[in-house]
Write an enzyme that holds these catalytic residues in place. Structure first.
Site, short mmCIF file in Angstrom:
data_model
loop_
_atom_site.label_atom_id
_atom_site.label_comp_id
_atom_site.label_asym_id
_atom_site.label_seq_id
_atom_site.Cartn_x
_atom_site.Cartn_y
_atom_site.Cartn_z
CB ALA A 66 -1.04 0.00 1.27
N GLY A 110 0.61 -4.79 1.15
CA GLY A 110 -0.68 -5.21 0.28
C GLY A 110 -0.31 -5.59 -1.22
CD GLU A 113 -2.50 -7.54 2.95
OE1 GLU A 113 -2.17 -6.32 2.64
OE2 GLU A 113 -2.88 -8.12 3.91
CD GLU A 133 1.70 -5.59 5.77
OE1 GLU A 133 2.43 -6.59 5.98
OE2 GLU A 133 0.90 -5.72 4.78
C1 HXC Z 1 5.08 4.41 -1.07
C2 HXC Z 1 6.96 3.49 -2.04
C3 HXC Z 1 6.49 2.23 -1.45
C4 HXC Z 1 5.17 2.12 -0.65
C5 HXC Z 1 8.49 1.93 -2.26
N1 HXC Z 1 8.18 3.32 -2.43
N2 HXC Z 1 7.45 1.39 -1.60
N3 HXC Z 1 6.18 4.45 -1.68
N4 HXC Z 1 4.60 3.17 -0.30
N5 HXC Z 1 4.89 0.94 -0.11
C6 HXC Z 1 8.93 4.32 -3.31
C7 HXC Z 1 10.16 4.77 -2.32
O1 HXC Z 1 9.53 5.68 -1.27
C8 HXC Z 1 10.97 5.49 -3.40
O2 HXC Z 1 10.48 6.54 -3.65
C9 HXC Z 1 10.63 4.43 -4.60
O3 HXC Z 1 9.36 3.61 -4.23
C10 HXC Z 1 11.82 3.30 -4.74
O4 HXC Z 1 11.85 2.67 -3.63
P1 HXC Z 1 13.37 2.50 -2.79
O5 HXC Z 1 12.97 2.17 -1.51
O6 HXC Z 1 14.37 3.62 -3.33
O7 HXC Z 1 13.86 1.30 -3.44
P2 HXC Z 1 14.80 -0.05 -3.04
O8 HXC Z 1 15.78 0.84 -1.96
O9 HXC Z 1 15.11 -0.82 -4.00
O10 HXC Z 1 13.97 -0.85 -1.98
C11 HXC Z 1 12.89 -1.55 -2.42
C12 HXC Z 1 11.87 -2.06 -1.03
C13 HXC Z 1 11.51 -0.46 -0.36
C14 HXC Z 1 12.67 -2.79 -0.17
C15 HXC Z 1 10.88 -2.54 -1.72
O11 HXC Z 1 11.23 0.32 -1.42
C16 HXC Z 1 10.46 -0.76 0.63
O12 HXC Z 1 10.89 -1.45 1.88
N6 HXC Z 1 9.33 -0.47 0.61
C17 HXC Z 1 8.23 -0.38 1.62
C18 HXC Z 1 7.96 -1.90 1.64
C19 HXC Z 1 6.67 -2.02 2.66
O13 HXC Z 1 6.85 -1.54 3.72
N7 HXC Z 1 5.35 -2.25 2.04
C20 HXC Z 1 4.09 -2.64 3.04
C21 HXC Z 1 3.51 -0.99 3.04
S1 HXC Z 1 2.41 -1.24 4.17
P3 HXC Z 1 11.39 7.90 -3.90
O14 HXC Z 1 10.38 9.05 -4.07
O15 HXC Z 1 12.03 7.86 -2.58
O16 HXC Z 1 12.24 7.54 -5.14
C22 HXC Z 1 1.04 -2.07 3.44
C23 HXC Z 1 -0.21 -2.16 4.22
C24 HXC Z 1 -1.07 -3.19 3.75
O17 HXC Z 1 1.16 -2.68 2.41
C25 HXC Z 1 -2.42 -3.24 4.57
C26 HXC Z 1 -3.53 -3.30 3.76
C27 HXC Z 1 -3.46 -3.54 2.26
#
Ligand code: HXC
Length: 260
Positions: A66, A110, A113, A133
């Site tokens: 998400a 997400g 999911e 999460e």
């Molecule tokens: C918003 C995101 C994002 C996310 C990545 N980006 N994931 N933006 N929401 N979930 C954005 C980053 O901010 C960044 O933007 C760009 O995508 C590239 O990501 P990087 O982090 O620079 O890439 P990398 O170093 O290769 O790392 C990849 C990654 C990391 C390991 C996937 O991005 C990451 O940990 N993302 C979050 C994963 C996460 O926590 N997902 C769960 C979310 S909560 P900029 O602008 O800085 O370039 C969730 C809740 C679900 O999903 C509940 C109900 C549906």
């Protein structure tokens, strides 16, 4: 329809949706889900389409979850009264046609999911599945604590959900039963479309009832599920396609299903 966060196309009898927000690793924001739901609804209504493939544009990510930046300032009352995340499930739950997720790269939070909401998951060799999460002070909210347990069992699901950092590689996901099959990265989508086309070549009423019956295994006690299955099985003898399918077998030819 004009989309900006997804791309759609039709190949044969298969509808293809690509999540297309590459700069954010296909993070799932509200507008993306609006577009996805619209595209899925159109495919579900299109008589010429028998199955759908859902994938991420490029090979880095299916979806990294998400959209955290969109979510960070939300509050409980608004989440509750506006039904936060309802948008995620209202169309997918309604789909009669099978959806195949083709996962290259990250399927996190997400994103994992969303893949699990689909009917079959195929993975590219570099796919990574995770539920991070807990690292954000929340928990999975779109089925991660439920579907993952069914797919890979309690121990592995609990480890993933509680640590947030235990990820499954494509191989591990396949061994654990989350993923049906692994393909080379470059051919994943093509192979998923081939299998979707094969599914689309069957009689649609039987495909749709098969999907309903398998899904009933998650909802019902065995006796009810078996009874449901038996009734659908009996009902399919009311279709022309059942007559055609069996006649074709007896006549040693290929069936010509008309989906009625
Ligand atoms: C918003 C995101 C994002 C996310 C990545 N980006 N994931 N933006 N929401 N979930 C954005 C980053 O901010 C960044 O933007 C760009 O995508 C590239 O990501 P990087 O982090 O620079 O890439 P990398 O170093 O290769 O790392 C990849 C990654 C990391 C390991 C996937 O991005 C990451 O940990 N993302 C979050 C994963 C996460 O926590 N997902 C769960 C979310 S909560 P900029 O602008 O800085 O370039 C969730 C809740 C679900 O999903 C509940 C109900 C549906």
């Amino acid at each position: 329809a004009e989309y900006t966060l997804i791309k759609t196309r039709i190949e044969g009898n298969v509808g293809v949706v690509e999540l297309h927000r590459p700069k954010a690793l296909n993070a799932l924001c509200t507008d993306l889900f609006r577009e996805l739901n619209d595209a899925l609804a159109r495919f579900d209504q299109d008589k010429n389409i028998g199955a759908v493939v859902l994938t991420g544009s490029g090979t880095r990510a299916f979806a990294a979850g998400a959209d955290i930046k969109e979510m960070k300032d939300k509050d409980f009352v608004t989440n509750y009264t506006k039904g936060f995340l309802n948008l995620w499930t209202e169309q997918i739950d309604r789909m009669r046609k099978p959806i195949i997720a083709a996962v290259n790269g990250y399927a996190l939070g997400g994103g994992c999911e969303l893949a699990m909401m689909c009917d079959i998951i195929y993975a590219g060799e570099k796919a990574v599945f995770g539920q991070p999460e807990i690292n954000l002070g929340i928990i999975p909210g779109a089925g991660g604590t439920q579907r993952l347990v069914h797919a890979i069992g309690k121990a592995k699901a609990m480890e993933m959900v509680l640590t947030g950092n235990a990820k499954l590689t494509a191989k591990e996901a396949e061994a654990a039963g989350l993923v049906a099959r692994i393909f080379p990265i470059e051919s994943l989508v093509e192979e998923a479309i081939k299998i979707a086309q094969e599914i689309a070549s069957k009689s649609q009423p039987s495909v749709q009832m098969a999907k309903e019956a398998v899904n009933a295994a998650f909802e019902m006690p065995l006796s009810s599920g078996l009874r449901f299955e038996r009734r659908l099985f009996q009902a399919l003898f009311a279709t022309k396609d059942q007559k055609e399918g069996m006649a074709a077998f007896a006549e040693k030819r290929k069936p010509n299903f008309t989906h009625e």
